[in-house]
Design a protein around this motif. Structure first.
Motif, PDB file in Angstrom:
ATOM      1  N   ALA A 149       8.260   5.166  -0.989  1.00  0.00           N
ATOM      2  CA  ALA A 149       7.599   6.143  -1.848  1.00  0.00           C
ATOM      3  C   ALA A 149       7.482   7.445  -1.053  1.00  0.00           C
ATOM      4  O   ALA A 149       7.129   7.430   0.119  1.00  0.00           O
ATOM      5  CB  ALA A 149       6.221   5.635  -2.251  1.00  0.00           C
ATOM      6  N   GLN A 150       7.775   8.567  -1.683  1.00  0.00           N
ATOM      7  CA  GLN A 150       7.812   9.840  -0.975  1.00  0.00           C
ATOM      8  C   GLN A 150       6.437  10.386  -0.601  1.00  0.00           C
ATOM      9  O   GLN A 150       6.325  11.217   0.287  1.00  0.00           O
ATOM     10  CB  GLN A 150       8.581  10.869  -1.796  1.00  0.00           C
ATOM     11  CG  GLN A 150      10.044  10.533  -1.896  1.00  0.00           C
ATOM     12  CD  GLN A 150      10.825  11.589  -2.651  1.00  0.00           C
ATOM     13  OE1 GLN A 150      10.321  12.648  -2.968  1.00  0.00           O
ATOM     14  NE2 GLN A 150      12.076  11.281  -2.953  1.00  0.00           N
ATOM     15  N   LEU A 151       5.378   9.929  -1.261  1.00  0.00           N
ATOM     16  CA  LEU A 151       4.039  10.441  -0.962  1.00  0.00           C
ATOM     17  C   LEU A 151       3.361   9.693   0.176  1.00  0.00           C
ATOM     18  O   LEU A 151       2.284  10.066   0.599  1.00  0.00           O
ATOM     19  CB  LEU A 151       3.142  10.342  -2.202  1.00  0.00           C
ATOM     20  CG  LEU A 151       3.520  11.204  -3.394  1.00  0.00           C
ATOM     21  CD1 LEU A 151       2.508  11.023  -4.507  1.00  0.00           C
ATOM     22  CD2 LEU A 151       3.608  12.664  -3.007  1.00  0.00           C
ATOM     23  N   SER A 196       0.842  -1.188   0.000  1.00  0.00           N
ATOM     24  CA  SER A 196       0.000   0.000   0.000  1.00  0.00           C
ATOM     25  C   SER A 196       0.881   1.243   0.000  1.00  0.00           C
ATOM     26  O   SER A 196       1.513   1.553   1.012  1.00  0.00           O
ATOM     27  CB  SER A 196      -0.916  -0.007   1.230  1.00  0.00           C
ATOM     28  OG  SER A 196      -1.694   1.160   1.265  1.00  0.00           O
ATOM     29  N   PHE A 197       0.940   1.941  -1.136  1.00  0.00           N
ATOM     30  CA  PHE A 197       1.651   3.217  -1.197  1.00  0.00           C
ATOM     31  C   PHE A 197       1.218   4.001  -2.431  1.00  0.00           C
ATOM     32  O   PHE A 197       0.666   3.450  -3.375  1.00  0.00           O
ATOM     33  CB  PHE A 197       3.171   3.028  -1.154  1.00  0.00           C
ATOM     34  CG  PHE A 197       3.764   2.207  -2.258  1.00  0.00           C
ATOM     35  CD1 PHE A 197       4.267   2.786  -3.415  1.00  0.00           C
ATOM     36  CD2 PHE A 197       3.850   0.824  -2.132  1.00  0.00           C
ATOM     37  CE1 PHE A 197       4.834   2.019  -4.417  1.00  0.00           C
ATOM     38  CE2 PHE A 197       4.415   0.046  -3.126  1.00  0.00           C
ATOM     39  CZ  PHE A 197       4.911   0.646  -4.274  1.00  0.00           C
ATOM     40  N   LEU A 198       1.455   5.318  -2.395  1.00  0.00           N
ATOM     41  CA  LEU A 198       1.112   6.230  -3.491  1.00  0.00           C
ATOM     42  C   LEU A 198       2.372   6.680  -4.214  1.00  0.00           C
ATOM     43  O   LEU A 198       3.405   6.909  -3.579  1.00  0.00           O
ATOM     44  CB  LEU A 198       0.405   7.473  -2.954  1.00  0.00           C
ATOM     45  CG  LEU A 198      -1.025   7.312  -2.493  1.00  0.00           C
ATOM     46  CD1 LEU A 198      -1.484   8.578  -1.780  1.00  0.00           C
ATOM     47  CD2 LEU A 198      -1.943   7.013  -3.656  1.00  0.00           C
ATOM     48  N   ARG A 258      -1.194  10.420 -10.227  1.00  0.00           N
ATOM     49  CA  ARG A 258      -0.919   9.704  -8.975  1.00  0.00           C
ATOM     50  C   ARG A 258      -1.548   8.311  -9.039  1.00  0.00           C
ATOM     51  O   ARG A 258      -2.676   8.157  -9.488  1.00  0.00           O
ATOM     52  CB  ARG A 258      -1.466  10.459  -7.778  1.00  0.00           C
ATOM     53  CG  ARG A 258      -0.681  11.709  -7.509  1.00  0.00           C
ATOM     54  CD  ARG A 258      -1.131  12.377  -6.249  1.00  0.00           C
ATOM     55  NE  ARG A 258      -0.284  13.543  -6.030  1.00  0.00           N
ATOM     56  CZ  ARG A 258      -0.167  14.151  -4.887  1.00  0.00           C
ATOM     57  NH1 ARG A 258      -0.840  13.734  -3.839  1.00  0.00           N
ATOM     58  NH2 ARG A 258       0.606  15.190  -4.768  1.00  0.00           N
ATOM     59  N   TYR A 259      -0.788   7.337  -8.588  1.00  0.00           N
ATOM     60  CA  TYR A 259      -1.231   5.944  -8.601  1.00  0.00           C
ATOM     61  C   TYR A 259      -1.148   5.359  -7.188  1.00  0.00           C
ATOM     62  O   TYR A 259      -0.240   5.671  -6.436  1.00  0.00           O
ATOM     63  CB  TYR A 259      -0.341   5.094  -9.522  1.00  0.00           C
ATOM     64  CG  TYR A 259      -0.517   5.416 -10.976  1.00  0.00           C
ATOM     65  CD1 TYR A 259      -1.351   4.642 -11.785  1.00  0.00           C
ATOM     66  CD2 TYR A 259       0.158   6.489 -11.556  1.00  0.00           C
ATOM     67  CE1 TYR A 259      -1.514   4.936 -13.121  1.00  0.00           C
ATOM     68  CE2 TYR A 259       0.004   6.788 -12.900  1.00  0.00           C
ATOM     69  CZ  TYR A 259      -0.842   6.005 -13.675  1.00  0.00           C
ATOM     70  OH  TYR A 259      -1.001   6.292 -15.002  1.00  0.00           O
ATOM     71  N   TYR A 260      -2.114   4.502  -6.896  1.00  0.00           N
ATOM     72  CA  TYR A 260      -2.144   3.768  -5.645  1.00  0.00           C
ATOM     73  C   TYR A 260      -1.710   2.339  -5.968  1.00  0.00           C
ATOM     74  O   TYR A 260      -2.377   1.625  -6.718  1.00  0.00           O
ATOM     75  CB  TYR A 260      -3.542   3.803  -5.045  1.00  0.00           C
ATOM     76  CG  TYR A 260      -3.732   2.971  -3.802  1.00  0.00           C
ATOM     77  CD1 TYR A 260      -2.860   3.082  -2.728  1.00  0.00           C
ATOM     78  CD2 TYR A 260      -4.793   2.090  -3.697  1.00  0.00           C
ATOM     79  CE1 TYR A 260      -3.045   2.318  -1.586  1.00  0.00           C
ATOM     80  CE2 TYR A 260      -4.984   1.326  -2.543  1.00  0.00           C
ATOM     81  CZ  TYR A 260      -4.101   1.452  -1.498  1.00  0.00           C
ATOM     82  OH  TYR A 260      -4.279   0.694  -0.370  1.00  0.00           O
TER      83      TYR A 260
END
Length: 166
Positions: free
Chosen positions: A72-74, A41-43, A161-163
């Motif tokens: 991931a930075q987001l 789980s990351f963006l 942006r992608y999940y």
């Protein structure tokens, strides 16, 4: 009588359509029963000004690895599968993601490595298996592994942006 006939036909069409959607939506997800289940789980932001710009649409086949050590930075507290996650911009310009755990070894300490051949292939340093990722399949190119890489989803969440998740 005619009305009930049309209701039956309409119901059958709805059932067939539902079955078609259910069965076709899962065909791209390889099953790997021997790799432990860990949350992913990351963006990511693939815009040209975003931290994941290497994966921007139209840049060709590109890859990026995300792990606890290289998050991931987001995402403040992301989850990165068993051995980390490789996100790929494929030949047909889609984003997909794979666990870096070798399906043959199935242990977190055996992390797949990029081979250096344009980042299209991953190699297991323990068993020698190789996997193709540039086409989005994670298929085995060289054994002893028999199963493809564990696949994760990369869903567009707005803009670029992608999940990434399982």
């Amino acid at each position: 009588m005619i009305l009930s006939y049309f209701c039956i036909v309409k119901s059958i069409k709805l059932i067939l359509f539902t079955a078609l959607v259910l069965f076709s939506s899962c065909q791209n997800e390889p099953t790997n029963t021997n790799i432990p289940i860990k949350r992913v789980s990351f963006l990511i932001d693939t815009s040209l000004s975003g931290p994941d710009y290497k994966l921007h649409d139209g840049m060709g086949v590109m890859t990026r690895i995300y792990t606890k050590e290289k998050p991931a930075q987001l995402t403040l507290q992301g989850s990165y599968g068993v051995s980390g996650v490789l996100v790929v911009r494929t030949i047909d310009n889609h984003l997909c993601a794979f666990d870096l755990c070798c399906p043959y070894e199935a242990k977190a300490e055996y992390t797949l490595q990029q081979t250096g051949e344009g980042d299209f292939f991953l190699h297991c340093p323990a068993c020698g298996s190789e996997f193709e990722v540039g086409n989005g399949t994670g298929r085995v190119c060289k054994g002893p592994a028999k199963q493809p890489l564990k696949y994760y989803w990369a869903d567009l969440r707005g803009g670029e942006r992608y999940y990434v998740h399982n």
